[in-house]
Design an enzyme around this catalytic site. Structure first.
Site: not given
Ligand SMILES: Cc1cc2nc3c(=O)[nH]c(=O)nc-3n(C[C@H](O)[C@H](O)[C@H](O)COP(=O)(O)OP(=O)(O)OC[C@H]3O[C@@H](n4cnc5c(N)ncnc54)[C@H](O)[C@@H]3O)c2cc1C
Length: 1004
Positions: A764, A798
């Protein structure tokens, strides 16, 4: 709750009161009803505003679409746009249109003449509708309304409609506008002829002018979590207002807003009104909402407080205007519903509170705010029975809601006050929508009266229903019983939850500086190398000392995992799942403490830290459920042949976790691997290793066997990289930067000597997430959503928003408000409850972000650069405007509080710009244009698209999280495919036929 009947005498009293109520109510009903055929006639009348309301009442689908259209109407800038939206909203195939409306909408193109006619007709009708409920758009207009009301012997209170207060400039302007309003009203009042019914009572002169204010609007960052700070900020402005009001002879009433603000609002008002300067003031009012379950307790507390104060204030009793919002919020937060579920319960409680209030008229004056004939009649009946002096009771209605009824109340000889909102239509829209909802709701008294329900039904004594009587306040909302139940976040509006959460920070501060060793094969093992993990808000404060594992220790840990694997693999899935559930319970028990560690170790403000603990708990429970779902596998049997599809674990999983979600992400990755039957090594980011040491304690206590889970802090570039390449590692799950992710992906692909499998990598990585704002967006919402998404945890998520793409027509206005809203944020120590923007993680991050800011200065205009505290790794929020879509600051991930605002010609260009990066993680759209929403759903290249809300804060099993393109590889965390990545599927086919014989299903 409702009247308690303890004796025969009580019973007689209750019956007498009921008889009197009925008699008064019948009288009021007759006097206030329109001619019998009014409702039927409405549809046939020529007035479109009446028609719109009548249609909305008779057609629920149309009601929803119509109100959505009305909500966005003031933001539309041309007739063509209005016509286009009209068609998009009302042309929805689910909406059945009345013939007249169908005819109006039957135009080929929005800019055709019939399109323009439709736009004019409907917008005029909505304007007329708005003017029914809004007493004027200027002081001049509202003065006209007031003078008309006074002629009808009605008093007033004026409410200034305003946009949501999200900047300090707006909070100050709210006060200034009220001060100005009071001055203008008081000045005009000098010329008003005296009206006996409302200007004096029992020899006492009453203020002619009254204003109603919303307390939270006095501070843009009003937040119950920061109770003291919020109190300090609003109190100064309230004092200014009250002083000036007194000088000018005006009364001030405080409205009540959403439940989240209720306790703090009451606490602040009680505090100020006890101060020497204000203690004897009797011209101030407070509002209570009877739809709240705890309103009776609040009223009792107010009575006790007023007795101590010795001078009465007014309590305006209303049912409450935010019922739908409260229900929705409770459902979304998994919090108990604060309101009654049944209308009849609210009505009954309203009567109960009316009685308590009037019985205490010596201490509190009553203002009964309702358009319900029965509710007002009950108040009058009690007032007559108790012979309450007229100073101590008045009846109130909202402007435009029940004009004839208000007149009928005046006829009864009571002081009637009309609540008059005034202001522009756009800021007034949320008020208008509330009124429309209220007027057209099935349960609304006004609607039922309009529909001419039999009076016996309308005036029947209300009762708290059995469902509402059952005490459900401690139960979570159960509207999603068939779904995964998320654990609720801490509700900081509740003092009982807030206090321990804040106390935990102080407690944890006493536990700093300990050393944490790696857990290898069930033992904490000392290491040669150690590193300090410090508080980014105050780097001299060492949170803990972390032992960093050597390569030899890494080998030991991997060997231990190998030994533990066979037994763990054979452990029944349910047993593994139950360990996760136990861990979830332990995490929940230690919630306040864990949140405090997060605040201190990585500088994340408390509310967000608490959300992380919830996410970690959800991951444990969700993956436990998921494993049990997957465990049976699938059967594809035929006659004579069984075909079974099963899963087995992969082996040893190395989890490399980030610091920005120091608890939730590692917990999710690790427990997914574990519950699937893998042995797991968790290597945390160095700067957040103390939190993982706490997680380790919890997993051990929950019963994870030795060797199955190991806590392996180590230097990433050396020992971390060594473990990635180790031939006995089967899988790596990583969350972090694109650079490291790509390196791990490459390293893992190389077959090492002795390695007999290919490694799987789940990575990720980053994002350059955009939010698009189009012309139809609700700017109150959009600005708040962007600010929160961009600067929450200093932009170090993020999922954070780092680009906002705004269409040309609203660009300038949006940027101005965005800058002011950002400027109003509090930047500081994450441990302080007022802080919205804390530090960044460390000096390297700070310097890297700062170099991007320098680069940005050469690429774009600086719209805002905020100062920072002296100590700590701080970077103040920065907003760049006029950023080119190709600029480095619009393309590269910065991972800090830096926001680029990009101008787009139109929505199509905005979408193209949004998609024009190498990332595809999260994205957002603020729009009320259905076709834009549809287009974004189809074409916005992101893993998680958020429409008309912020883009961070994915919730397990609700918003499974993860992206594609260079944002990552793998299935979404917290979603139904996630566990599959940790499993190896296998299929077994067995021929069960022997000599032509096999059991056949259904055949003996
Ligand atoms: C002068 C004045 C000032 C006001 N100030 C405020 C204020 O400061 N804050 C505020 O919140 N409101 C305020 N209101 C608005 C007020 O809350 C609503 O107008 C009022 O609730 C409508 O109630 P009613 O008695 O007129 O109508 P009714 O039709 O008898 O009652 C409608 C009300 O019942 C409640 N209700 C509806 N459905 C349900 C259900 N399923 N279960 C439980 N309860 C339900 C809701 O409160 C709804 O508004 C004010 C109203 C007036 C007249």
């Amino acid at each position: 709750m409702v009247v308690h009947i303890s004796s025969r005498a009580d019973e007689i009293q209750v019956q007498a009161l009921e008889q009197l109520t009925q008699a008064i109510a019948q009288q009021l009903l007759t006097a206030s009803r329109e001619s019998r055929s009014f409702f039927a006639q409405m549809r046939d009348q020529m007035r479109w505003d009446d028609k719109l309301l009548a249609w909305a009442m008779s057609n629920p689908g149309l009601r929803v679409q119509l109100f959505r259209f009305i909500d966005c109407l003031p933001s539309l800038r041309s007739k063509t746009e209005i016509a286009r939206h009209l068609q998009e909203y009302l042309g929805d195939p689910t909406v059945e249109l009345p013939v007249a409306l169908k005819g109006l909408l039957n135009f080929a193109s929005p800019d055709s003449l019939p399109g323009q006619v439709a736009a004019t007709t409907v917008s005029t009708a909505v304007e007329t509708l708005a003017h029914k409920y809004i007493a004027g758009e200027s002081v001049k207009q509202v003065l006209k309304t007031i003078e008309r009301l006074r002629k009808d012997k009605m008093a007033f209170t004026v409410d200034l409609l305003g946009e949501a207060v999200i900047t300090e400039a707006e909070a100050q302007s709210y006060l200034d506008r009220y001060l100005d309003l009071i001055a203008q009203l008081s000045n005009a009042a000098k010329t008003w002829p005296r009206v006996e019914a409302i200007d004096q009572v029992e020899g006492e002169e009453l203020d002619k002018v009254q204003v109603s204010v919303k307390l939270t609007a006095f501070y843009s960052q009003f937040d119950p979590l920061d109770a003291q700070g919020s109190e300090a900020k609003v109190s100064d402005r309230i004092r200014t207002l009250l002083r000036r009001a007194r000088e000018l002879g005006a009364a001030v009433h405080f409205d009540m807003e959403q439940y989240v603000y209720k306790d703090l609002t009451l606490a602040i008002l009680k505090q100020i009104l006890m101060e020497d300067e204000f203690r004897s003031r009797t011209d101030i009012g407070i509002t209570l909402q009877a739809y709240l379950r705890d309103s009776e307790q609040d009223l009792q507390n107010l009575v006790a407080w007023a007795k101590e104060r010795k001078y009465p204030v007014t309590v305006r009793l209303v049912k409450g205007a935010y019922w739908d919002q409260e229900i929705i919020k409770a459902a979304q937060k998994d919090w108990p519903e604060p309101v009654y579920k049944d209308k009849s319960s609210t009505d009954a409680n309203f009567e109960n509170l009316t009685r308590i209030l009037l019985e205490n008229h010596e201490y509190l004056y009553a203002a009964i705010g309702s358009h319900n004939v029965r509710s007002q009649a009950y108040a009058i009946a009690i007032a007559q029975t108790l012979k309450i002096p007229r100073r101590r009771i008045e009846l109130q209605v909202l402007y435009g809601m029940a004009d004839k009824f208000a007149k009928a109340l005046v006829e009864q000889g009571y002081r009637v006050r009309v609540y008059c909102p005034y202001g522009d239509l756009i800021p007034g829209m949320s008020y208008l929508i509330r009124r429309l909802l209220e007027n057209t709701a099935n349960s609304s008294f006004l609607r039922q009266n309009l529909e001419e329900r039999p009076s016996a039904e309308l005036l029947a004594p209300p009762q708290v229903t059995a469902a509402d009587q059952a005490d459900t306040t401690s139960l979570p909302v159960s509207t999603r019983q068939d779904h995964f139940q998320n654990v609720p976040d801490t509700d900081y509006a509740d003092l009982a939850q807030r206090q321990p959460a804040l106390q935990a920070i102080a407690t944890v501060q006493q536990q700093l500086g300990k050393t944490y060793w790696p857990l290898i094969n069930g033992e904490y093992q000392q290491t040669e190398a150690q590193v300090d993990s410090v508080n980014p808000s105050n780097p001299t404060e060492v949170i803990g000392r972390i032992g960093l594992m050597s390569q030899a220790q890494a080998d030991k840990a991997i060997a231990a995992a190998k030994v533990a694997f066979p037994a763990w693999q054979r452990t029944p899935a349910q047993q593994r799942a139950n360990i996760l559930r136990k861990a979830a319970d332990l995490l929940n028990q230690r919630r306040a403490e864990l949140a405090a560690w997060i605040v201190l170790e990585v500088g994340k403000p408390l509310r967000e830290a608490d959300g992380e603990v919830s996410e970690a708990i959800d991951f444990c429970r969700y993956y436990a459920d998921e494993m049990e779902r997957l465990e049976p596998g699938h059967s594809y049997d035929l006659a004579g042949e069984t075909n079974r599809y099963h899963y087995r674990p992969r082996g040893i999983v190395l989890v490399i976790s980030p610091w920005n979600f120091p608890l939730a992400i590692p917990t999710g990755m690790a427990v997914a691997a574990l519950v699937a039957g893998n042995c797991t090594l968790l290597k945390p980011a160095e700067v957040s290793s103390v939190i993982i040491a706490k997680l380790t304690e919890i997993l051990v206590e929950a019963g994870i066997p030795k060797g199955v889970f190991q806590y392996v802090p180590a230097k990433g570039s050396t020992v971390g990289a060594y473990m990635v390449k180790h031939p006995d590692i089967h899988m790596i799950t990583f969350t972090g930067s694109q650079e490291v992710g790509c390196r791990i992906y490459a390293d893992a692909a190389i077959l090492q000597p002795g390695q007999r499998h290919l490694k799987r990598v789940v990575a990720e990585m980053g994002g350059k997430n955009a939010i698009i704002i189009d012309e139809s967006a609700d700017l109150d919402q959009a600005v708040q959503g962007v600010v929160q998404s961009a600067f929450g945890y200093s932009g170090q998520k993020c999922s954070a928003c780092s680009r906002v793409i705004v269409v040309e027509p609203i660009y300038t206005g949006f940027v101005a408000r965005l800058v002011e809203a950002t400027r109003s944020l509090n930047v500081g120590d994450a441990a302080h409850p007022s802080t919205q923007v804390g530090p960044v993680i460390d000096a390297t991050a700070r310097d890297r972000i700062k170099s991007y800011i320098e680069k940005g200065k050469s690429e774009a205009q600086v719209a805002l650069e905020m100062p920072t505290p002296d100590t700590g790794y701080f970077v103040g929020p920065v907003v760049f405007s006029e950023v080119a879509p190709t600029a480095a600051i619009a393309q590269e991930e910065i991972f800090g509080p830096v926001l680029s605002v990009i101008r787009a010609k139109d929505f199509a260009e905005a979408l193209a710009i949004a998609n024009g990066t190498q990332f595809a993680l999260t994205g957002g759209l603020y729009s009320r244009t259905p076709s834009h929403i549809q287009q974004a759903q189809a074409e916005f290249e992101v893993g998680n698209l958020y429409i008309n809300r912020g883009i961070t804060g994915a919730i397990v099993a609700r918003q499974p999280f993860g992206g594609f393109k260079l944002s990552g590889v793998g299935s979404k965390a917290g979603g139904p495919d996630y566990l599959l990545q940790f499993l190896e599927p296998y299929a077994i086919t067995e021929n069960i036929q022997r000599q032509g014989f096999a059991p056949l299903e259904g055949v003996d």
